[in-house]
Design an enzyme around this catalytic site. Structure first.
Site, PDB file in Angstrom:
ATOM      1  CB  CYS A  89       5.841   4.676   4.706  1.00 53.18           C
ATOM      2  SG  CYS A  89       6.829   6.465   3.898  1.00 53.18           S
TER       3      CYS A  89
ATOM      4  CB  CYS B  11      -1.683   2.785   8.803  1.00 51.81           C
ATOM      5  SG  CYS B  11      -2.218   2.088   7.289  1.00 51.81           S
TER       6      CYS B  11
ATOM      7  CB  CYS C  21      -0.860   0.241   1.228  1.00 49.77           C
ATOM      8  SG  CYS C  21      -1.958   1.336   0.793  1.00 49.77           S
ATOM      9  CB  CYS C  22       4.124   1.852   1.823  1.00 53.70           C
ATOM     10  SG  CYS C  22       3.443   2.320   4.068  1.00 53.70           S
TER      11      CYS C  22
ATOM     12  CB  CYS D  33      -2.157   6.435   5.645  1.00 59.35           C
ATOM     13  SG  CYS D  33      -1.113   7.108   4.467  1.00 59.35           S
TER      14      CYS D  33
END
Length: 244
Positions: free
Chosen positions: A229, A206, A121-122, A203
């Site tokens: 990240c 998270c 996702c990162c 985010c």
């Protein structure tokens, strides 16, 4: 490499030796003008402590390119704060980076990838857009500090970022009190979530509140073996973390 400069692994030690006894402002002033550093951008999350470095950069040269990554999963408070600070600092070259629509469809069509594979996702929401944007720069300024986590404990002002690019960490030696004092002395507005128990802000899915006595980054990816990240790249593209 954007320009004909020596490899980053050679430039970083030489620059650290040159600026060893300088403070944050002097490092910024000289780095933004030093031919051995090259074309430089600042990368900012507009997070809990970002305003201190944004103010320093604006005082040195408000025309410095500032890259802000909108992962499209940020807190609404962060987006509002980003607009307010950019206007207040009169940043003239703010560049907002977002993940490509094709990447979202391919990697995270339902917006739940952060639950199963936060590294990936990162990768496509943050690291991929940033690497693309940094392609025309020789160096980038970060707000990282030695006290923030174990792996940052030996940060220098300059460090290699791959073979060609440098990272510049002008606040590397600042303490938490240095940051707070600077913000108070310059009457800088704080991110609204700090007062709600978020000393480190990423985010929304998270990032969680931090209890008194916990490390300030303990609310980032809580419960996972992850505290940064950054990810590995293969052929310049984000690589999914192996699972299972």
């Amino acid at each position: 490499m954007p320009r004909d400069l020596a490899p980053a692994a050679e430039r970083a030690p030489a620059l650290n030796a040159r600026y060893r006894h300088h403070g944050a402002t002097a490092v910024l002033e000289r780095a933004l003008r030093d031919a051995e550093v090259g074309r430089t951008a600042m990368v900012s999350s507009f997070g809990a402590e970002s305003v201190a470095l944004l103010h320093l950069v604006a005082m040195v040269d408000r025309h410095t390119p500032v890259l802000f990554i909108d992962t499209e999963m940020l807190f609404a408070e962060t987006l509002t704060y980003q607009q307010e600070i950019a206007e207040r600092m009169r940043l003239s070259d703010l560049r907002i980076l977002r993940p490509a629509e094709a990447d979202k469809r391919g990697w995270d069509p339902d917006g739940t990838l952060h639950l199963t594979d936060p590294d990936s996702c990162c990768a496509f929401r943050k690291t991929g857009p940033l690497q693309e944007a940094l392609g025309s720069f020789d160096a980038w300024i970060t707000g990282r500090k030695r006290y923030q986590s174990g792996r940052r404990a030996t940060l220098d002002f300059f460090e290699p970022d791959g073979a060609a690019r440098l990272k510049i960490n002008p606040l590397a030696h600042w303490t938490p009190q240095d940051v707070q004092d600077y913000m108070v002395e310059n009457r800088l507005p704080r991110h609204p979530l700090v007062a709600q128990g978020y000393p480190s802000i990423g985010c929304a899915p998270c990032t969680s509140r931090v209890a008194e006595g916990e490390d300030q980054r303990s609310g980032r990816w809580r419960g996972r073996a992850k505290d940064e990240c950054g990810i590995h790249f293969e052929g310049g593209k984000p690589s999914r973390a192996k699972t299972g």
